[in-house]
Scaffold this motif. Structure first.
Motif, short mmCIF file in Angstrom:
data_model
loop_
_atom_site.label_atom_id
_atom_site.label_comp_id
_atom_site.label_asym_id
_atom_site.label_seq_id
_atom_site.Cartn_x
_atom_site.Cartn_y
_atom_site.Cartn_z
N ALA A 70 25.54 72.91 13.55
CA ALA A 70 25.35 74.31 13.22
C ALA A 70 24.58 75.01 14.32
N GLY A 71 24.87 76.27 14.51
CA GLY A 71 24.13 77.02 15.51
C GLY A 71 25.02 78.04 16.21
N LEU A 72 24.46 78.69 17.21
CA LEU A 72 25.14 79.74 17.94
C LEU A 72 25.71 79.21 19.25
N THR A 73 26.80 79.79 19.69
CA THR A 73 27.27 79.57 21.05
C THR A 73 26.38 80.40 21.99
N LEU A 74 26.50 80.15 23.28
CA LEU A 74 25.71 80.94 24.22
C LEU A 74 26.08 82.41 24.13
N ARG A 75 27.37 82.70 23.99
CA ARG A 75 27.80 84.10 23.90
C ARG A 75 27.19 84.77 22.68
N GLU A 76 27.15 84.06 21.55
CA GLU A 76 26.53 84.62 20.34
C GLU A 76 25.03 84.78 20.53
N ALA A 77 24.39 83.81 21.19
CA ALA A 77 22.95 83.90 21.42
C ALA A 77 22.61 85.10 22.29
N LEU A 78 23.45 85.38 23.28
CA LEU A 78 23.19 86.52 24.17
C LEU A 78 23.25 87.85 23.44
N ARG A 79 23.91 87.88 22.28
CA ARG A 79 23.96 89.12 21.49
C ARG A 79 22.86 89.18 20.44
N ASP A 80 22.03 88.14 20.40
CA ASP A 80 20.96 88.05 19.40
C ASP A 80 19.66 88.58 20.02
N ARG A 81 18.99 89.48 19.32
CA ARG A 81 17.75 90.07 19.87
C ARG A 81 16.69 89.01 20.12
N ARG A 82 16.73 87.91 19.35
CA ARG A 82 15.71 86.88 19.53
C ARG A 82 15.85 86.19 20.89
N PHE A 83 17.05 86.12 21.42
CA PHE A 83 17.24 85.55 22.76
C PHE A 83 16.48 86.35 23.79
N TRP A 84 16.54 87.65 23.70
CA TRP A 84 15.91 88.51 24.70
C TRP A 84 14.41 88.61 24.48
N ILE A 85 13.97 88.48 23.25
CA ILE A 85 12.52 88.40 22.99
C ILE A 85 11.95 87.15 23.65
N MET A 86 12.64 86.04 23.47
CA MET A 86 12.17 84.79 24.08
C MET A 86 12.27 84.84 25.60
N THR A 87 13.31 85.46 26.13
CA THR A 87 13.44 85.60 27.58
C THR A 87 12.25 86.34 28.16
N PHE A 88 11.93 87.47 27.56
CA PHE A 88 10.79 88.27 28.01
C PHE A 88 9.48 87.49 27.89
N ALA A 89 9.28 86.86 26.73
CA ALA A 89 8.03 86.13 26.47
C ALA A 89 7.85 84.97 27.43
N PHE A 90 8.89 84.16 27.62
CA PHE A 90 8.75 82.96 28.45
C PHE A 90 8.70 83.29 29.94
N LEU A 91 9.26 84.41 30.35
CA LEU A 91 9.09 84.83 31.74
C LEU A 91 7.61 85.05 32.05
N LEU A 92 6.91 85.73 31.14
CA LEU A 92 5.48 86.00 31.31
C LEU A 92 4.65 84.74 31.16
N ILE A 93 4.98 83.93 30.15
CA ILE A 93 4.21 82.71 29.88
C ILE A 93 4.36 81.72 31.04
#
Length: 425
Positions: A227-250
């Motif tokens: 179960a889970g998302l494909t990469l394409r589905e994840a890229l459309r998920d706001r949580r992907f971009w929240i984590m991208t922003f957060a982990f870039l800074l961290i």
């Protein structure tokens, strides 16, 4: 009637997958810990500082040029990380790990043949970072995640201690090899470790649940669609971009101080012997951060754990930015940085499994690894430039505090975990 009989025969020929959270899974955790310890993530990073003075003396290369090899590795991994993750999802973690451990060991050994051309040297790092990408964290966490549910955080934490163990042991071992046999021999011996130690252990004890079902029963394992998302589905998920922003800074804030740590303490007027004593606890605190962080992730909401644990490196960075610091407080600051650095990859591995599932875990993790590689690769350079301009690190360290505050608060916007068990049903 015949169709029903056929389905029954097929079902009887299927082997059930081994249960999660069992002793078999902990064997895989131990093998993953060894594989990660022998891989691309820790070995070059923790040994370059030992070899740099030797190469500088031999070839006259500048120290900045030698440290540029880490930047080369970070840039290459931004491209090869997702490719390695795709290979893990497509062909399985074990074959990727075995091939990559062998090729990584050989390419690391090739550094012992360096002849004085810095561009050839950088080319060796490009090749090593490309062929060794299958030994990065995504390979091991992909499999560990599959073996655990209730104790997933602790399992990830223990497996991830491999990098901390390498950081603790490899520097004195490198110093002994260089002092007694020379830097070329040291490159050959350290490069042989993934082949002599990593390959046999991974070959014997590292396996995915699907492979375990086949081996233990001799039957075909039951078909599984994770179960889970494909990469394409994840890229459309706001949580992907929240984590991208957060982990870039961290990643920026936690990686930047590490290669600059000795120089940061030098600006505080500590002697070389004092610096050695103060920094001795860093590797052990990385290990502690992995285990304690993993334990907490199993019991509490992960974004809240992140905020609680990342407060410690915030305090540590702030302490190091002060104009005057005694050795006791400096040691505490270094330990807090190690705890945060140890927790970072565990947190990422856990959050990906919780929020995006395991369907394309390797590819999604590899994609996030490019974010960490970019943030982590930029951090030391920014800190170094601040020091070159001001002669101090206080402004850089305070910017790191700000990054940790914003990054950890951003993770709180991720919300509740999806119920992937229900999705699979």
């Amino acid at each position: 009637m015949a169709a029903a009989t056929d389905r029954q025969m097929i079902a009887q020929a299927m082997a059930p997958l081994p249960p999660r959270d069992t002793a078999a899974g902990w064997v895989v955790v131990a093998a993953s810990m060894v594989g990660l310890a022998m891989g691309l993530s820790p070995l070059p990073f923790y040994t370059i500082g030992m070899f740099a003075p030797e190469l500088q003396r031999e070839f006259g290369w500048s120290f900045a040029a030698l440290m540029g090899s880490i930047t080369v590795q970070s840039v290459v991994v931004m491209g090869t990380g997702p490719v390695a993750g795709f290979a893990v999802d497509r062909y399985g973690a074990k074959p990727v790990a075995l091939i990559s451990l062998l090729l990584f060991g050989l390419t690391y050994m090739s550094l012992g043949l360096s002849g004085g051309n810095i561009w050839v040297y950088y080319g060796q790092w490009v090749l090593m970072s490309t062929l060794g990408a299958g030994t990065l964290t995504a390979t091991w966490m992909h499999t560990v995640n599959g073996w655990f549910e209730k104790q997933r955080g602790l399992a990830i934490g223990i497996a991830s201690t491999g990098t901390g163990i390498t950081g603790f042991l490899i520097k004195p071992f490198s110093a002994w090899l260089i002092g007694n046999y020379g830097w070329r021999t040291a490159f050959f011996v350290i490069g042989a470790l993934p082949i002599v130690i990593g390959l046999p252990i991974v070959a014997m004890f590292f396996r995915e649940r699907l492979d375990a079902a086949r081996k233990d029963t001799g039957l075909a394992a039951e078909p599984v669609v994770e179960a889970g998302l494909t990469l394409r589905e994840a890229l459309r998920d706001r949580r992907f971009w929240i984590m991208t922003f957060a982990f870039l800074l961290i990643a920026f804030a936690l990686t930047a101080p590490t290669p600059n740590l000795e120089n940061i303490l030098r600006t505080q007027k500590f002697t070389l012997s004092q610096i050695g004593t103060i920094t001795a606890g860093f590797g052990l605190s990385v290990i502690a951060g992995r285990i304690v962080g993993g334990f907490l992730l199993d019991r509490f909401w992960a974004p809240a754990c992140a905020l609680a644990i990342l407060v410690m490196p915030m305090i540590g960075s702030f302490m190091l930015s002060r104009p005057e610091l005694d050795s006791g407080h400096a040691a505490v600051a270094v330990i807090t940085l190690g705890l945060g650095a140890g927790f970072e990859f565990d947190l990422l591995a856990y959050l990906i499994a919780r929020y995006f599932g395991r369907r394309a875990y390797g590819l999604i993790y590899g994609t996030f690894f490019t974010v960490i590689a970019f943030g982590g690769g930029m951090g030391p350079i920014v800190y170094g430039r601040v020091f070159d301009a001001t002669g101090r690190y206080d402004m850089a360290l305070l910017s790191g505090v700000g990054c940790l505050i914003v990054g950890s608060l951003a993770l709180l916007a991720l919300g509740r975990y999806p119920d992937w068990a229900r999705e699979a049903a």
